[in-house]
Motif scaffolding. Structure first.
Motif, short mmCIF file in Angstrom:
data_model
loop_
_atom_site.label_atom_id
_atom_site.label_comp_id
_atom_site.label_asym_id
_atom_site.label_seq_id
_atom_site.Cartn_x
_atom_site.Cartn_y
_atom_site.Cartn_z
N HIS A 111 42.02 52.95 35.59
CA HIS A 111 40.68 52.38 35.42
C HIS A 111 40.76 51.24 34.43
O HIS A 111 41.28 51.39 33.33
N PHE A 112 40.24 50.08 34.83
CA PHE A 112 40.21 48.94 33.93
C PHE A 112 38.86 48.85 33.23
O PHE A 112 37.81 48.98 33.87
N ASP A 113 38.92 48.60 31.93
CA ASP A 113 37.68 48.41 31.18
C ASP A 113 37.01 47.10 31.56
O ASP A 113 35.78 47.01 31.56
N VAL A 114 37.81 46.08 31.85
CA VAL A 114 37.28 44.75 32.15
C VAL A 114 38.00 44.18 33.37
O VAL A 114 39.23 44.23 33.45
N TRP A 115 37.23 43.65 34.31
CA TRP A 115 37.76 42.82 35.40
C TRP A 115 37.29 41.41 35.10
O TRP A 115 36.11 41.10 35.20
N PHE A 116 38.21 40.55 34.71
CA PHE A 116 37.85 39.22 34.22
C PHE A 116 38.13 38.17 35.30
O PHE A 116 39.26 38.03 35.76
N SER A 117 37.10 37.44 35.69
CA SER A 117 37.20 36.44 36.74
C SER A 117 37.64 35.09 36.18
O SER A 117 37.02 34.57 35.24
N GLU A 118 38.69 34.53 36.79
CA GLU A 118 39.13 33.20 36.39
C GLU A 118 38.04 32.17 36.63
O GLU A 118 37.89 31.21 35.87
N ARG A 119 37.24 32.36 37.68
CA ARG A 119 36.17 31.41 37.98
C ARG A 119 35.22 31.23 36.81
O ARG A 119 34.70 30.14 36.57
N THR A 120 34.97 32.33 36.09
CA THR A 120 34.00 32.24 34.99
C THR A 120 34.47 31.30 33.89
O THR A 120 33.65 30.74 33.16
N LEU A 121 35.79 31.14 33.77
CA LEU A 121 36.30 30.20 32.77
C LEU A 121 35.89 28.77 33.11
O LEU A 121 35.56 27.98 32.23
N HIS A 122 35.91 28.45 34.40
CA HIS A 122 35.55 27.10 34.84
C HIS A 122 34.04 26.93 34.91
O HIS A 122 33.50 25.93 34.44
#
Length: 554
Positions: free
Chosen positions: A249-260
């Motif tokens: 289980h991951f605490d965070v799924w971080f989207s690369e798109r959000t950086l842009h």
């Protein structure tokens, strides 16, 4: 008595000796460790403290200091004897009551036994797997899933505040190629030359059309965008479900798109400019990473204004640090060796210490065999073996344990027949069987109406095999702490199989626990039940750190 408590006792004795002799107490360390001697005949534990500090204390002969320490330490409760070896080693033997009392401590601590505050105060971001959302999770990612999740558990057990994170590579060209592959599959066209193959592409394309029948009537550019976005979300959901079934289980799924989309890349460039490491050349914007051992400077923005993947890497690292993580651990695949220098250079360019604030762990490949023959490639995924296929073949426990029990520095070869064999030469079976064997013994004791009681006479646990098992159980906190410090979950697995399970089976064969026939339960029976339960606790706690079940029946 635990090794940690004995170490504290040795240090207390040293302070008493130094005070009595008027020696400088400041040369003594704040804490020490005691070690198990290679030869058990030399004692239960050993310390080289006298050799460490004698010269700093102004003494020419460490053995003289060791003699005084031995005399003082010999008066401590729980210490049976202290002998001096060589130039000043202290070989320490505990009395039976002190050694046996460890069983009480372990049972009373229960699930907390083995945990510590060694890494307390550290905020750790642990990123692992980070598979492209364009296909099922393959065998290489599965190794990191097992090792990364185990490391997450181990770091937390050592007191760190850990966040597990999956970085979603959803802004690159691979997502566009995935969209084109889906659209081609839905329209009966061949897959693009640089696209994705495997039956899963056709499956997802069919699901998209079933959920959105009008998609094929859209203009080509709109249809492509829709296939890309819907397919990406479906694939991402499949990845989540596969990992959850694997116990990850991951605490965070971080989207690369959000950086842009959120301006994080521009913000990162501003922060790097403040540090003075950005420059322009030939119309492009560069980061001067060669100042920090990288093999070449890296382009952040190309001359056409396009941001590079490296720019996102820099933004992602700075984002992690601004979220309050003081240590960022990246777990990367075997083909990412080139990333080590550039990621550390990013940390240095951001004003951080690359030896403290960032760590990059590289994992080697996994080969899968069945009876010594390489397993065929996946029908569904094309040229890979997937996580789901491995789990279907061997089960979650065998897969996780087998992937986590070897150092990630070396290529791993797993044979499906070997890791599913129900025999003592199969490590996961051997360890789980020890726990099941104990659970069976405890059930038998309950059926006989025999309980271990509220307490026991620890001095009764004096058999050689009991002593071996007690010393092994006492090592567990140090094993966990070392595994956390070195980022090596395999140390837990090897300890469970080579020490705990091995010494328990030897104890069980040599020391009868339950009475036979008309025999009555004795104080020794109850003492051994405490020891058996302590062993069960350590096995269960160790397996939990690896994400592996501790079965009560097998």
């Amino acid at each position: 008595m635990t090794p940690a408590k004995l170490a504290a006792t040795v240090l207390t004795a040293a302070r008493a000796v130094f005070t009595a002799r008027g020696l400088d107490l400041s040369v003594l360390p704040a804490s020490i460790t005691v070690e198990r001697p290679r030869n058990p005949e030399h004692g239960d534990y050993a310390s080289n403290l006298a050799m460490q500090v004698a010269k700093r204390a102004g003494l020419n002969n460490p053995r003289e200091l060791a003699t005084a320490l031995a005399e003082e330490l010999g008066r401590a409760p729980g210490v049976k004897s202290v002998e001096i070896a060589g130039p000043g080693f202290l070989n320490i033997r505990l009395d039976a009551a002190a050694a046996g009392s460890l069983a009480r401590l372990v049972v009373q601590a229960g699930r907390e036994y083995g945990r510590s505050e060694q890494l307390a105060g550290q905020r750790v971001n642990l990123e692992f797997v980070s598979a492209n959302p364009t296909g099922p999770i393959h065998l290489g990612h599965t190794r990191w899933a097992a090792v990364g999740d185990s490391l997450h558990r181990i770091l937390a057990a050592a007191g760190a505040e850990v966040t597990s994170e999956h970085y979603i590579n959803d802004a690159g060209a691979q997502v566009e190629r995935f969209g084109r592959s889906l659209m081609a599959a839905a329209t009966g066209e061949p897959a693009p030359e640089d696209g994705y193959g495997g039956e899963y592409v056709a499956e997802i394309a069919q699901r998209i059309v079933a959920a959105d029948p009008e998609i094929l009537s859209l203009p080509a550019d709109e249809a492509l965008l829709s296939f890309r976005d819907q397919g990406y979300l479906m694939m991402l959901q499949e990845m989540r479900e596969s990992l959850e079934r694997f116990g990850v289980h991951f605490d965070v799924w971080f989207s690369e798109r959000t950086l842009h989309d959120g301006g994080a890349v521009e913000h990162a460039l501003d922060e790097l400019r403040k540090q003075g490491h950005i420059y322009e050349s030939e119309g492009a914007i560069w980061l001067r990473t060669t100042d920090f051992t990288d093999d070449k400077d890296r382009v952040l923005i190309r001359s056409n204004g396009e941001k590079t993947y490296f720019a996102a890497d820099a933004a992602y690292y700075i984002n992690k640090r601004e979220r309050g993580f003081d240590r960022c651990i990246y777990m990367l695949g075997a083909d990412h060796h080139g990333y080590v220098g550039r990621l550390k250079a990013i940390a240095a360019c951001a004003g951080d210490d690359p030896d403290v604030n960032i760590e990059i762990l590289i994992g080697q490949l996994v080969n899968l065999l069945r009876g010594g023959v390489p397993v065929r490639l996946s029908k569904r995924a094309g040229n890979i073996i997937t996580l789901d296929e491995l789990v279907e073949a061997v089960g979650v426990d065998a897969a996780r344990y087998s992937l986590a029990r070897s150092s990630t520095d070396s290529t791993l070869t797993l044979d499906i027949e070997e890791i599913t064999r129900k025999s003592s030469d199969n490590p996961v079976f051997y360890v789980q069987y020890a726990h099941a064997r104990i659970s069976s013994l405890l059930r038998n004791a309950a059926e006989l109406g025999i309980g271990r009681g509220d307490d026991f006479d620890a001095a009764l646990l004096s058999h050689e095999r009991e002593n071996d098992l007690l010393k092994t159980l006492g090592d567990f906190p140090a094993v966990v702490a070392t595994a956390a410090e070195l980022r090596e979950p395999h140390r837990i697995a090897r300890y469970l199989e080579e020490q705990v399970a091995n010494n328990y089976h030897r104890f069980y064969d040599a020391c009868r626990v339950l009475p036979q026939g008309d025999e009555a339960a004795t104080d020794l029976t109850r003492a051994r039940l405490w020891l058996v339960e302590a062993t069960r606790v350590v096995l269960a706690n160790g397996l939990e750190l690896l994400g592996v079940s501790a079965p009560e029946r097998m």
